[in-house]
Enzyme design. Structure first.
Site, PDB file in Angstrom:
ATOM      1  N   HIS A  96      26.986 -17.767  42.465  1.00 37.88           N
ATOM      2  CA  HIS A  96      27.213 -16.600  41.594  1.00 37.88           C
ATOM      3  C   HIS A  96      28.121 -17.038  40.436  1.00 37.88           C
ATOM      4  CE1 HIS A  96      28.714 -12.782  40.095  1.00 37.88           C
ATOM      5  NE2 HIS A  96      27.596 -12.268  40.588  1.00 37.88           N
ATOM      6  N   GLU A 166      21.999 -14.639  35.305  1.00 44.53           N
ATOM      7  CA  GLU A 166      22.940 -13.677  34.720  1.00 44.53           C
ATOM      8  C   GLU A 166      23.323 -14.088  33.309  1.00 44.53           C
ATOM      9  OE1 GLU A 166      26.032 -12.129  37.129  1.00 44.53           O
ATOM     10  OE2 GLU A 166      27.138 -11.314  35.440  1.00 44.53           O
TER      11      GLU A 166
HETATM   12  P1  PGA Z   1      26.949  -6.333  36.566  1.00 39.61           P
HETATM   13  O1  PGA Z   1      27.198  -7.547  37.593  1.00 39.61           O
HETATM   14  O2  PGA Z   1      25.688  -5.634  36.971  1.00 39.61           O
HETATM   15  O3  PGA Z   1      28.172  -5.478  36.707  1.00 39.61           O
HETATM   16  O4  PGA Z   1      26.816  -6.958  35.204  1.00 39.61           O
HETATM   17  C1  PGA Z   1      26.147  -8.386  38.006  1.00 39.61           C
HETATM   18  C2  PGA Z   1      26.702  -9.517  38.836  1.00 39.61           C
HETATM   19  O5  PGA Z   1      27.620 -10.209  38.358  1.00 39.61           O
HETATM   20  O6  PGA Z   1      26.267  -9.744  39.989  1.00 39.61           O
END
Ligand code: PGA
Length: 270
Positions: A96, A166
């Site tokens: 992550h 992400e």
């Molecule tokens: P967010 O987080 O939806 O608040 O942007 C996603 C994550 O970091 O898993």
């Protein structure tokens, strides 16, 4: 022909839930409509894995948010895949962005964790990410390729891996990635899989998007060709999550309405 990819929503609770919060979120999830072509997983703090497993129906997966690369030993503060399984859970989130950025986990360590978790039989949400600087400097393709290469070297069974991308610059910053930016980046990852792993893996691996996904943008994003679901942080802590679980169906009905409207316009024009 490859089977359709199951739409997958991973709600990542991060370090935000006590038991009372898990109770509330579980009651929301227990009554939510979950369509058969949608898989739902929650990312739970390690001390509550067993508790969350007991509160949620078996149809909702429970993931640890990290685990170590060894089966057991003197590694204070770490948990092993076997411990996750012993709590009744079968998923782990690895790499992550918060592990990468705040805890300085490098590609090599993440790769070792992925290899061990996979060998132990866990299903994995394997995360890759880009920063604002990466995007501004035009390095997106390069940084994703490096992260993907390290992951791919550690994965032997892609059918038990979901890749989460992400856009860090779009996570709780007030800036949202446009659907075009999301599609372009997800397509980049799928193309990387095609060129470097296989057509089959590229076609069958679920790619999920993270970056402030909410009930406000999930339908539009769910329509994108290379988006197979979402990794959701903030919105996973709110009733909002219920709509995100339905994003695929909602987006399909909007697309259908748009097609019908377009057809009616055509008829009107004749
Ligand atoms: P967010 O987080 O939806 O608040 O942007 C996603 C994550 O970091 O898993």
């Amino acid at each position: 022909m490859t089977a359709p990819r199951t739409f997958t929503v991973v709600g990542n609770w991060k370090m935000n839930t006590l038991k009372e919060d898990i109770d509330k979120l579980s009651s929301i999830l227990n009554t939510a409509t979950i369509f058969p072509n949608t898989e739902v997983v929650v990312g739970c703090p390690s001390c509550y894995l067993e508790y969350a497993r007991q509160q949620l129906p078996p149809t909702i997966g429970v993931a640890a948010q990290n685990c170590f690369k060894e089966a057991k030993g003197n590694f204070s503060g770490e948990i092993s895949p076997a411990m996750i399984q012993d709590c009744g859970c079968e998923w782990v989130i690895l790499g992550h962005p918060e592990r990468r950025m705040l805890f300085q986990e490098c590609d090599e360590l993440i790769g070792q964790k992925v290899a061990h978790a996979q060998k132990a039989g866990l299903k994995i949400v394997a995360c890759v990410c880009e920063t604002k600087a990466d995007r501004d400097e035009g390095l997106t393709q390069q940084v994703l390729a490096a992260q993907m290469e390290s992951l791919a070297a550690s994965i032997s069974d892609w059918s038990r891996v979901v890749v989460a991308f992400e856009a860090l610059w779009a996570s709780n910053t007030g800036v949202l990635a446009t659907p075009a930016q999301v599609q372009e980046t997800m397509a980049m990852i799928r193309e990387w899989l095609r060129q470097n792993v296989s057509n089959d893996v590229a076609d069958s691996t679920r790619l999920i998007y993270a970056g402030s996904v909410s009930s406000g943008n999930c339908e539009e994003l769910a329509r994108l060709r290379d988006v197979d679901g979402f990794l959701v942080g903030s919105a996973a802590l709110k009733p909002d999550i219920v709509n995100i679980l339905k994003a695929l169906q909602l987006s399909a009905s909007i697309a259908c309405t748009a097609r019908i409207t377009a057809t009616l316009h055509c008829i009107d024009d004749e």
